[in-house]
Design an enzyme around this catalytic site. Structure first.
Site, PDB file in Angstrom:
ATOM      1  N   ASP A 130      -9.921  -4.220  -4.403  1.00  0.00           N
ATOM      2  CA  ASP A 130      -9.322  -2.954  -4.061  1.00  0.00           C
ATOM      3  C   ASP A 130      -9.046  -1.800  -4.910  1.00  0.00           C
ATOM      4  O   ASP A 130      -9.025  -2.288  -5.680  1.00  0.00           O
ATOM      5  CB  ASP A 130      -7.473  -3.315  -3.482  1.00  0.00           C
ATOM      6  CG  ASP A 130      -6.986  -2.687  -3.231  1.00  0.00           C
ATOM      7  OD1 ASP A 130      -7.175  -1.492  -2.787  1.00  0.00           O
ATOM      8  OD2 ASP A 130      -5.455  -3.065  -2.684  1.00  0.00           O
ATOM      9  N   HIS A 163      -8.431  -5.194  -0.521  1.00  0.00           N
ATOM     10  CA  HIS A 163      -6.576  -4.324   0.469  1.00  0.00           C
ATOM     11  C   HIS A 163      -6.732  -4.674   2.229  1.00  0.00           C
ATOM     12  O   HIS A 163      -7.328  -5.779   2.693  1.00  0.00           O
ATOM     13  CB  HIS A 163      -7.510  -2.971   0.617  1.00  0.00           C
ATOM     14  CG  HIS A 163      -5.622  -2.475   0.622  1.00  0.00           C
ATOM     15  ND1 HIS A 163      -5.098  -1.915  -0.518  1.00  0.00           N
ATOM     16  CD2 HIS A 163      -5.814  -1.473   2.067  1.00  0.00           C
ATOM     17  CE1 HIS A 163      -4.081  -0.980   0.115  1.00  0.00           C
ATOM     18  NE2 HIS A 163      -4.002  -1.040   1.548  1.00  0.00           N
ATOM     19  N   SER A 186       0.672  -0.956  -0.168  1.00  0.00           N
ATOM     20  CA  SER A 186      -0.380   0.086  -0.184  1.00  0.00           C
ATOM     21  C   SER A 186       0.736   1.741  -0.022  1.00  0.00           C
ATOM     22  O   SER A 186       1.576   1.701  -0.906  1.00  0.00           O
ATOM     23  CB  SER A 186      -1.068   0.075   1.258  1.00  0.00           C
ATOM     24  OG  SER A 186      -1.780   0.560   0.896  1.00  0.00           O
TER      25      SER A 186
END
Length: 341
Positions: free
Chosen positions: A281, A311, A186
């Site tokens: 995601d 995610h 991320s």
């Protein structure tokens, strides 16, 4: 929809499937993994849209979630905390050494996710330990400064400093300074891309490769997946925007290639990359877009989307076993890149 609670997140797939009969979440041809759907619904049930707790509470929430839903870290030969030299003082880091071999080990410099606001050495402890154990390489997790206390580009500067320190000093901790890669999830994936681009642009030795786990690449948030998953699990649009406002100094920073590296038109000298993404995601398509551009630039690039996942699934592995599969894929890639078989 059943009101899912924490205990549902720890049930087996066989136990969960009857609860989801006739209610499976889909997105085009994608069907959400049943365990992921339970975690997604649970995460939405405990979230108050538009409300963000005080920072200490918010950061503790991530630690609590991971503590409940991730597998514990495996035992390694050595796990110890160190400090690396940064531009503005020492940066905390954690060394994961999987073997007692005296030979210097290749090093994965790992940057954790958490929207540049959450996350630390403990939130990604299990994932980093598994990456080290299953690859046979050393992992050094970097506790870069978080926003809003450290606004952009503070985190970038810390990560660049940590990478450069390893290139010069990895031998001090049993690592091989000639074999250093970067990786992260991320926000940490974003920082890995930035380190790769910035070192190449400065004429310095770039990372051996990039391990990019559902990375953020562009603050525009205009891709199809952002539109489709505005109310997505873990990072809905209001949370993404809030993270952005904590990290950046203003809208002008969105155009800075150190924040939105996916906009960079000069991809010369970029290292090979593995992208691991999730079908449900919001960051899915911006990662794929950047991967496509690397491929077009002649960079060896591999993309594997886990179409039913959400995610964060690689650090929720007790609840989402596919997170372990993806970690195995990451470590197999590391082994191939460094010839560790």
């Amino acid at each position: 929809m059943t009101a899912f609670e924490l205990q549902h997140c720890l049930m087996s797939e066989a136990e969960v499937l009857p609860l989801l009969e006739g209610k499976r979440e889909t997105l085009g041809r994608r069907v959400m993994d049943p365990k992921a759907q339970v975690v997604a619904e649970f995460s939405k049930s405990v979230r108050v849209p538009g409300y963000f707790p005080p920072l200490p509470e918010l950061r503790q929430q991530l630690l609590t979630l991971v503590g409940l839903l991730d597998e514990p870290a495996p035992d390694l030969h050595e796990i110890r905390d160190i400090e690396v030299a940064g531009r503005n003082g020492a940066i905390p880091a954690r060394v994961y050494r999987p073997t007692d071999s005296a030979a210097p080990l290749p090093v994965l410099c790992f940057f954790h996710g958490g929207g540049w606001v959450q996350g630390d050495l403990d939130s990604h402890h299990g994932l980093c330990a598994r990456l080290a154990l299953w690859s046979g390489a050393m992992v050094v997790s970097v506790d870069y400064g978080l926003a809003p206390e450290n606004k952009f580009p503070g985190g970038v500067d810390d990560c660049l400093a940590a990478y450069r320190w390893l290139r010069e000093n990895a031998g001090e901790i049993g690592g091989d300074p000639s074999r250093v890669a970067v990786g992260g999830d991320s926000a940490g994936g974003n920082l890995s891309i930035v380190v790769s681009q910035q070192t190449a642009a400065a004429g310095q030795t770039p990372p051996d490769f990039q391990l990019l786990i559902y990375p953020a690449t562009d603050f525009a948030t205009t891709t199809r997946s952002h539109a489709e998953l505005e109310d997505g699990a873990i990072i809905p649009r209001d949370r993404i925007n809030w993270y952005m406002n904590q990290y950046l100094n203003g809208d002008a920073d969105k155009d800075d290639l150190r924040a939105s590296p996916g906009r960079n038109t000069d991809l010369a000298g970029q290292p090979p990359a593995l992208f691991l993404t999730a079908g449900f995601d919001p960051l899915r398509d911006e990662a794929k877009d950047y991967a496509d551009r690397l491929t077009e630039a002649g960079v060896s690039t591999t993309v594997h989307e886990y179409p039913g996942q959400i995610h964060g699934f690689m650090m929720l592995a007790k609840s989402l076993p596919q997170g372990l599969d993806a970690t195995r894929e990451a470590t197999d890639y590391m082994k191939r890149q460094w010839d560790l078989y």
